[in-house]
Design a protein around this motif. Structure first.
Motif, PDB file in Angstrom:
ATOM      1  N   UNK A 139       0.669  -1.226  -0.003  1.00 20.72           N
ATOM      2  CA  UNK A 139       0.085  -0.107   0.105  1.00 20.72           C
ATOM      3  C   UNK A 139       0.958   1.245   0.101  1.00 20.72           C
ATOM      4  N   UNK A 140       0.317   2.253  -0.762  1.00 22.38           N
ATOM      5  CA  UNK A 140       1.139   3.352  -0.893  1.00 22.38           C
ATOM      6  C   UNK A 140       0.365   4.460  -0.045  1.00 22.38           C
ATOM      7  N   UNK A 141       0.969   5.363   0.808  1.00 23.84           N
ATOM      8  CA  UNK A 141       0.501   6.533   1.427  1.00 23.84           C
ATOM      9  C   UNK A 141      -0.486   5.981   2.481  1.00 23.84           C
ATOM     10  N   UNK A 142      -1.594   6.556   2.418  1.00 29.04           N
ATOM     11  CA  UNK A 142      -3.054   5.953   3.130  1.00 29.04           C
ATOM     12  C   UNK A 142      -2.977   4.644   2.733  1.00 29.04           C
ATOM     13  N   UNK A 143      -3.015   4.171   1.471  1.00 25.97           N
ATOM     14  CA  UNK A 143      -3.018   2.686   1.127  1.00 25.97           C
ATOM     15  C   UNK A 143      -1.934   2.040   2.113  1.00 25.97           C
ATOM     16  N   UNK A 144      -1.003   2.627   2.378  1.00 27.51           N
ATOM     17  CA  UNK A 144       0.034   1.958   3.253  1.00 27.51           C
ATOM     18  C   UNK A 144      -0.442   1.884   4.680  1.00 27.51           C
ATOM     19  N   UNK A 145      -1.310   2.710   5.057  1.00 24.51           N
ATOM     20  CA  UNK A 145      -1.997   2.417   6.570  1.00 24.51           C
ATOM     21  C   UNK A 145      -2.832   1.309   6.414  1.00 24.51           C
ATOM     22  N   UNK A 146      -3.742   1.207   5.078  1.00 27.92           N
ATOM     23  CA  UNK A 146      -4.604   0.094   5.021  1.00 27.92           C
ATOM     24  C   UNK A 146      -3.743  -1.288   4.883  1.00 27.92           C
TER      25      UNK A 146
END
Length: 351
Positions: A139-146
Protein backbone atom coordinates in the motif's frame (compact mmCIF):
# COMPACT_ATOMS: atom_id res chain seq x y z
CA UNK A 1 27.45 34.38 -47.71
CA UNK A 2 27.83 30.59 -47.71
CA UNK A 3 29.42 30.67 -44.24
CA UNK A 4 26.69 32.97 -43.01
CA UNK A 5 23.98 30.68 -44.37
CA UNK A 6 25.73 27.70 -42.75
CA UNK A 7 25.89 29.41 -39.36
CA UNK A 8 22.24 30.46 -39.66
CA UNK A 9 21.25 26.94 -40.62
CA UNK A 10 23.24 25.58 -37.68
CA UNK A 11 21.54 28.00 -35.31
CA UNK A 12 18.16 27.05 -36.68
CA UNK A 13 18.99 23.39 -36.14
CA UNK A 14 19.91 24.03 -32.53
CA UNK A 15 16.68 25.93 -31.98
CA UNK A 16 14.70 23.18 -33.69
CA UNK A 17 16.43 20.50 -31.61
CA UNK A 18 15.74 22.45 -28.43
CA UNK A 19 12.11 22.79 -29.44
CA UNK A 20 11.84 19.06 -30.10
CA UNK A 21 13.46 18.31 -26.74
CA UNK A 22 11.08 20.64 -24.94
CA UNK A 23 8.17 19.13 -26.81
CA UNK A 24 9.27 15.64 -25.84
CA UNK A 25 9.62 16.68 -22.20
CA UNK A 26 6.13 18.19 -22.19
CA UNK A 27 4.68 15.10 -23.90
CA UNK A 28 6.25 12.85 -21.26
CA UNK A 29 4.75 14.95 -18.47
CA UNK A 30 1.30 14.82 -20.04
CA UNK A 31 1.27 11.36 -21.63
CA UNK A 32 3.44 9.07 -19.49
CA UNK A 33 0.47 7.48 -17.75
CA UNK A 34 -1.50 7.13 -20.99
CA UNK A 35 1.42 5.22 -22.47
CA UNK A 36 1.76 3.17 -19.29
CA UNK A 37 -1.94 2.28 -19.35
CA UNK A 38 -1.59 1.04 -22.93
CA UNK A 39 1.26 -1.26 -21.83
CA UNK A 40 -0.84 -2.38 -18.86
CA UNK A 41 -3.71 -3.39 -21.14
CA UNK A 42 -1.31 -5.31 -23.37
CA UNK A 43 0.03 -7.11 -20.29
CA UNK A 44 -3.40 -8.66 -19.77
CA UNK A 45 -5.00 -6.49 -17.10
CA UNK A 46 -8.78 -6.22 -17.12
CA UNK A 47 -11.21 -4.25 -14.93
CA UNK A 48 -13.96 -5.68 -12.75
CA UNK A 49 -16.48 -4.78 -10.07
CA UNK A 50 -17.28 -6.66 -6.88
CA UNK A 51 -19.88 -5.92 -4.24
CA UNK A 52 -18.16 -6.13 -0.86
CA UNK A 53 -20.20 -5.67 2.30
CA UNK A 54 -22.87 -3.85 0.28
CA UNK A 55 -20.49 -1.45 -1.54
CA UNK A 56 -19.07 -1.59 -5.06
CA UNK A 57 -15.33 -2.09 -5.17
CA UNK A 58 -13.73 -1.58 -8.55
CA UNK A 59 -10.43 -3.26 -9.34
CA UNK A 60 -8.05 -4.31 -12.09
CA UNK A 61 -6.56 -7.77 -12.20
CA UNK A 62 -4.08 -9.62 -14.33
CA UNK A 63 -2.73 -11.71 -15.68
CA UNK A 64 -4.33 -14.94 -14.49
CA UNK A 65 -2.00 -17.79 -13.68
CA UNK A 66 -0.37 -19.84 -10.97
CA UNK A 67 1.57 -16.97 -9.44
CA UNK A 68 1.51 -15.42 -5.96
CA UNK A 69 -1.34 -12.98 -5.43
CA UNK A 70 -0.34 -9.33 -4.96
CA UNK A 71 -2.82 -6.75 -3.68
CA UNK A 72 -2.01 -3.09 -4.42
CA UNK A 73 -3.70 -0.28 -2.49
CA UNK A 74 -3.23 3.26 -3.82
CA UNK A 75 -3.01 6.47 -1.82
CA UNK A 76 -5.30 9.47 -1.60
CA UNK A 77 -6.77 11.27 -4.61
CA UNK A 78 -5.55 8.76 -7.21
CA UNK A 79 -6.84 5.31 -8.21
CA UNK A 80 -5.60 1.90 -9.32
CA UNK A 81 -4.18 3.44 -12.49
CA UNK A 82 -1.49 5.19 -10.44
CA UNK A 83 0.31 1.82 -10.54
CA UNK A 84 0.29 1.70 -14.35
CA UNK A 85 4.02 2.33 -14.74
CA UNK A 86 4.90 -0.74 -12.66
CA UNK A 87 2.03 -3.16 -13.39
CA UNK A 88 3.50 -4.85 -16.50
CA UNK A 89 6.73 -5.54 -14.60
CA UNK A 90 4.91 -6.90 -11.55
CA UNK A 91 2.77 -9.09 -13.81
CA UNK A 92 5.86 -11.14 -14.65
CA UNK A 93 5.92 -12.57 -11.12
CA UNK A 94 2.46 -12.03 -9.63
CA UNK A 95 -1.24 -12.22 -10.26
CA UNK A 96 -1.96 -8.59 -9.41
CA UNK A 97 -5.12 -7.07 -7.95
CA UNK A 98 -5.14 -3.27 -7.87
CA UNK A 99 -8.21 -1.77 -6.19
CA UNK A 100 -9.94 1.58 -6.24
CA UNK A 101 -10.38 2.44 -2.56
CA UNK A 102 -13.88 3.62 -1.60
CA UNK A 103 -14.31 7.26 -2.58
CA UNK A 104 -11.88 6.92 -5.48
CA UNK A 105 -12.06 5.93 -9.13
CA UNK A 106 -15.04 3.75 -9.96
CA UNK A 107 -15.59 2.39 -6.45
CA UNK A 108 -18.55 3.47 -4.33
CA UNK A 109 -18.72 6.80 -2.56
CA UNK A 110 -19.51 5.69 0.96
CA UNK A 111 -18.61 8.43 3.46
CA UNK A 112 -19.77 6.25 6.35
CA UNK A 113 -16.84 3.97 5.49
CA UNK A 114 -14.13 6.64 5.22
CA UNK A 115 -12.06 5.24 8.07
CA UNK A 116 -9.04 2.98 7.90
CA UNK A 117 -10.83 0.38 10.01
CA UNK A 118 -13.94 0.22 7.81
CA UNK A 119 -12.04 0.13 4.52
CA UNK A 120 -9.55 -2.34 5.97
CA UNK A 121 -12.41 -4.66 6.89
CA UNK A 122 -13.82 -4.43 3.35
CA UNK A 123 -10.40 -5.15 1.86
CA UNK A 124 -10.15 -8.24 4.07
CA UNK A 125 -13.45 -9.44 2.64
CA UNK A 126 -12.21 -8.65 -0.86
CA UNK A 127 -9.22 -10.93 -0.27
CA UNK A 128 -11.50 -13.67 1.03
CA UNK A 129 -14.30 -13.38 -1.52
CA UNK A 130 -12.52 -12.32 -4.73
CA UNK A 131 -8.85 -13.31 -4.47
CA UNK A 132 -9.45 -16.41 -2.42
CA UNK A 133 -5.92 -16.93 -1.19
CA UNK A 134 -3.32 -15.29 1.06
CA UNK A 135 -1.73 -12.24 -0.49
CA UNK A 136 1.35 -10.12 -0.53
CA UNK A 137 -0.08 -6.65 0.10
CA UNK A 138 1.54 -3.36 -0.81
CA UNK A 139 0.00 0.00 0.00
CA UNK A 140 1.11 3.51 -0.84
CA UNK A 141 0.58 6.49 1.50
CA UNK A 142 -2.87 6.11 3.10
CA UNK A 143 -2.96 2.79 1.24
CA UNK A 144 0.11 1.88 3.28
CA UNK A 145 -1.93 2.48 6.41
CA UNK A 146 -4.58 0.14 5.01
CA UNK A 147 -1.93 -2.47 4.19
CA UNK A 148 -0.69 -2.23 7.79
CA UNK A 149 -4.26 -2.56 9.08
CA UNK A 150 -4.82 -5.66 6.96
CA UNK A 151 -1.52 -7.28 7.97
CA UNK A 152 -2.02 -6.47 11.65
CA UNK A 153 -5.70 -7.33 12.00
CA UNK A 154 -5.97 -10.19 9.52
CA UNK A 155 -2.59 -11.94 9.62
CA UNK A 156 -4.29 -15.08 8.28
CA UNK A 157 -4.72 -13.30 4.93
CA UNK A 158 -1.27 -11.74 4.52
CA UNK A 159 1.96 -13.49 3.51
CA UNK A 160 4.09 -10.33 3.34
CA UNK A 161 3.54 -6.57 3.42
CA UNK A 162 5.17 -3.55 1.77
CA UNK A 163 4.46 -0.19 3.39
CA UNK A 164 5.28 2.43 0.76
CA UNK A 165 5.93 5.73 2.55
CA UNK A 166 2.88 5.38 4.83
CA UNK A 167 1.84 8.33 7.02
CA UNK A 168 1.63 6.19 10.14
CA UNK A 169 1.40 8.40 13.24
CA UNK A 170 1.49 11.56 11.09
CA UNK A 171 -2.24 11.55 10.29
CA UNK A 172 -3.06 11.67 14.01
CA UNK A 173 -4.19 15.04 15.33
CA UNK A 174 -2.72 17.36 16.44
CA UNK A 175 0.49 16.12 14.79
CA UNK A 176 -1.30 16.02 11.43
CA UNK A 177 -1.72 19.79 11.39
CA UNK A 178 1.98 20.14 10.67
CA UNK A 179 1.98 17.79 7.66
CA UNK A 180 1.72 18.57 3.97
CA UNK A 181 -1.37 16.41 3.48
CA UNK A 182 -3.29 18.29 6.17
CA UNK A 183 -2.38 21.80 5.03
CA UNK A 184 -2.88 20.94 1.35
CA UNK A 185 -5.36 18.24 0.27
CA UNK A 186 -7.24 17.74 3.56
CA UNK A 187 -7.75 21.46 4.07
CA UNK A 188 -8.84 21.95 0.46
CA UNK A 189 -11.40 19.15 0.84
CA UNK A 190 -12.73 20.66 4.07
CA UNK A 191 -13.04 24.20 2.74
CA UNK A 192 -14.58 23.01 -0.55
CA UNK A 193 -17.34 21.17 1.29
CA UNK A 194 -18.23 24.41 3.08
CA UNK A 195 -17.70 26.71 0.08
CA UNK A 196 -20.90 26.23 -1.91
CA UNK A 197 -18.79 25.59 -5.00
CA UNK A 198 -19.74 22.75 -7.35
CA UNK A 199 -16.63 22.13 -9.48
CA UNK A 200 -14.33 20.12 -7.23
CA UNK A 201 -11.55 19.71 -9.82
CA UNK A 202 -11.37 23.45 -10.46
CA UNK A 203 -11.54 24.26 -6.75
CA UNK A 204 -8.68 21.92 -5.89
CA UNK A 205 -6.58 23.23 -8.77
CA UNK A 206 -7.01 26.80 -7.60
CA UNK A 207 -6.44 26.08 -3.90
CA UNK A 208 -3.43 23.75 -3.98
CA UNK A 209 -0.83 24.85 -1.49
CA UNK A 210 1.75 23.76 -4.05
CA UNK A 211 1.31 27.10 -5.79
CA UNK A 212 2.94 28.81 -2.79
CA UNK A 213 6.28 27.66 -4.21
CA UNK A 214 5.67 29.42 -7.54
CA UNK A 215 5.72 32.98 -6.20
CA UNK A 216 4.38 35.62 -8.54
CA UNK A 217 3.85 33.02 -11.27
CA UNK A 218 1.19 31.15 -9.31
CA UNK A 219 -1.64 33.52 -10.16
CA UNK A 220 -0.93 33.20 -13.88
CA UNK A 221 -0.82 29.38 -13.69
CA UNK A 222 -4.14 29.22 -11.83
CA UNK A 223 -5.80 31.75 -14.12
CA UNK A 224 -4.67 29.85 -17.22
CA UNK A 225 -5.83 26.52 -15.82
CA UNK A 226 -9.25 27.81 -14.85
CA UNK A 227 -9.68 29.47 -18.23
CA UNK A 228 -9.06 26.14 -19.95
CA UNK A 229 -11.51 24.52 -17.53
CA UNK A 230 -14.21 26.92 -18.66
CA UNK A 231 -13.63 25.91 -22.28
CA UNK A 232 -13.27 22.19 -21.52
CA UNK A 233 -15.29 21.50 -18.34
CA UNK A 234 -15.10 17.72 -18.76
CA UNK A 235 -11.31 17.56 -18.99
CA UNK A 236 -8.81 17.49 -16.09
CA UNK A 237 -6.62 20.56 -15.66
CA UNK A 238 -3.12 19.42 -16.55
CA UNK A 239 0.07 21.48 -16.74
CA UNK A 240 2.79 20.56 -19.23
CA UNK A 241 5.71 21.48 -16.95
CA UNK A 242 4.48 19.50 -13.95
CA UNK A 243 5.60 15.87 -13.36
CA UNK A 244 3.63 13.06 -14.96
CA UNK A 245 2.39 11.69 -11.62
CA UNK A 246 0.96 15.12 -10.72
CA UNK A 247 -0.87 15.31 -14.05
CA UNK A 248 -2.24 11.81 -13.54
CA UNK A 249 -3.54 12.91 -10.15
CA UNK A 250 -5.39 15.75 -11.91
CA UNK A 251 -7.19 13.07 -13.92
CA UNK A 252 -7.98 10.99 -10.85
CA UNK A 253 -9.23 13.84 -8.62
CA UNK A 254 -12.18 14.22 -10.97
CA UNK A 255 -13.45 10.92 -9.51
CA UNK A 256 -12.35 11.54 -5.92
CA UNK A 257 -14.80 12.24 -3.13
CA UNK A 258 -13.58 15.26 -1.12
CA UNK A 259 -15.42 13.85 1.88
CA UNK A 260 -12.66 11.24 1.97
CA UNK A 261 -10.04 13.96 2.39
CA UNK A 262 -12.19 15.72 4.96
CA UNK A 263 -11.90 12.62 7.16
CA UNK A 264 -8.17 13.38 7.40
CA UNK A 265 -8.88 17.02 8.24
CA UNK A 266 -11.21 16.10 11.11
CA UNK A 267 -9.24 13.04 12.20
CA UNK A 268 -12.20 10.70 11.59
CA UNK A 269 -10.01 8.57 9.31
CA UNK A 270 -8.18 7.22 12.36
CA UNK A 271 -11.27 6.38 14.42
CA UNK A 272 -10.77 2.87 15.76
CA UNK A 273 -7.29 2.64 14.19
CA UNK A 274 -4.55 2.30 16.80
CA UNK A 275 -1.35 2.71 14.79
CA UNK A 276 1.01 1.34 17.41
CA UNK A 277 -1.13 -1.67 18.31
CA UNK A 278 -1.63 -2.48 14.63
CA UNK A 279 2.08 -2.48 13.86
CA UNK A 280 2.85 -4.66 16.88
CA UNK A 281 0.41 -7.28 15.56
CA UNK A 282 2.07 -7.63 12.14
CA UNK A 283 3.55 -11.13 11.89
CA UNK A 284 4.36 -11.29 8.17
CA UNK A 285 7.71 -10.22 6.72
CA UNK A 286 7.53 -6.49 6.08
CA UNK A 287 9.36 -3.77 4.18
CA UNK A 288 9.01 -0.10 5.02
CA UNK A 289 9.86 2.11 2.04
CA UNK A 290 10.91 5.57 3.19
CA UNK A 291 11.00 8.29 0.53
CA UNK A 292 12.48 11.79 0.65
CA UNK A 293 11.21 14.29 3.20
CA UNK A 294 12.12 17.56 4.87
CA UNK A 295 10.61 20.11 7.19
CA UNK A 296 9.64 23.46 5.72
CA UNK A 297 10.55 26.76 7.30
CA UNK A 298 7.09 26.77 8.88
CA UNK A 299 7.71 23.38 10.47
CA UNK A 300 5.38 21.53 8.11
CA UNK A 301 6.55 18.02 7.20
CA UNK A 302 7.03 17.90 3.44
CA UNK A 303 6.62 14.17 3.11
CA UNK A 304 4.73 11.34 4.74
CA UNK A 305 7.10 10.49 7.61
CA UNK A 306 10.42 11.78 8.88
CA UNK A 307 13.40 9.79 10.13
CA UNK A 308 12.06 9.55 13.68
CA UNK A 309 8.71 8.26 12.40
CA UNK A 310 10.45 5.64 10.27
CA UNK A 311 12.45 4.45 13.26
CA UNK A 312 9.32 4.28 15.41
CA UNK A 313 7.42 2.28 12.79
CA UNK A 314 10.31 -0.14 12.31
CA UNK A 315 10.73 -0.64 16.05
CA UNK A 316 7.16 -1.93 16.33
CA UNK A 317 7.20 -4.57 13.57
CA UNK A 318 8.86 -7.85 14.47
CA UNK A 319 10.25 -8.74 11.02
CA UNK A 320 10.91 -5.59 9.02
CA UNK A 321 13.47 -4.14 6.65
CA UNK A 322 13.65 -0.38 6.10
CA UNK A 323 14.50 0.61 2.53
CA UNK A 324 15.42 4.25 1.97
CA UNK A 325 14.69 5.35 -1.61
CA UNK A 326 15.86 8.61 -3.17
CA UNK A 327 12.46 9.49 -4.58
CA UNK A 328 9.46 11.65 -4.05
CA UNK A 329 6.47 10.27 -2.16
CA UNK A 330 5.18 8.25 -5.13
CA UNK A 331 7.99 5.68 -5.30
CA UNK A 332 6.15 3.18 -7.51
CA UNK A 333 5.47 5.92 -10.06
CA UNK A 334 8.85 7.63 -9.97
CA UNK A 335 11.07 4.56 -9.54
CA UNK A 336 8.98 1.65 -10.89
CA UNK A 337 11.91 -0.72 -11.44
CA UNK A 338 13.19 -0.17 -7.91
CA UNK A 339 9.70 -0.63 -6.50
CA UNK A 340 9.24 -3.93 -8.33
CA UNK A 341 12.60 -5.09 -7.02
CA UNK A 342 11.55 -4.30 -3.45
CA UNK A 343 8.27 -6.20 -3.80
CA UNK A 344 10.13 -9.22 -5.14
CA UNK A 345 12.58 -9.08 -2.26
CA UNK A 346 9.88 -9.27 0.43
CA UNK A 347 8.27 -12.16 -1.42
CA UNK A 348 11.52 -14.10 -1.25
CA UNK A 349 11.34 -13.87 2.53
CA UNK A 350 8.04 -15.77 2.57
CA UNK A 351 9.51 -19.00 1.21
Amino acid sequence: MAAGRLIAAGGASVVAAAGLAAGGWAARNLKTYDWAMARTRRAGFTEHDAVINGSKLHYAAGPAGAKPALLLIHGQAVDWQSYARVLPELARDFTVYAVDVHGHGQSARTPEKYTAAAIGADLARFVEEVIGTRVIVSGHSSGGQLAAWLAGNRPDLVKAVVLEDPPLFTTLLPRAEKTWNWVDLATACHTYLHSGESDWGAYLFAHQKLWDFFGDGAERIVRSGLKRREKHPDEPITVFFMPSSWNDMQRAVEHYDPRFGDAFYTGAWDDGFDHEATLRKIEAPAILIHANWKHGDDGVLLGAIDADDARQIASLISDVEVVRVDSGHNVHGEKPARFAEIVRSVTARTS
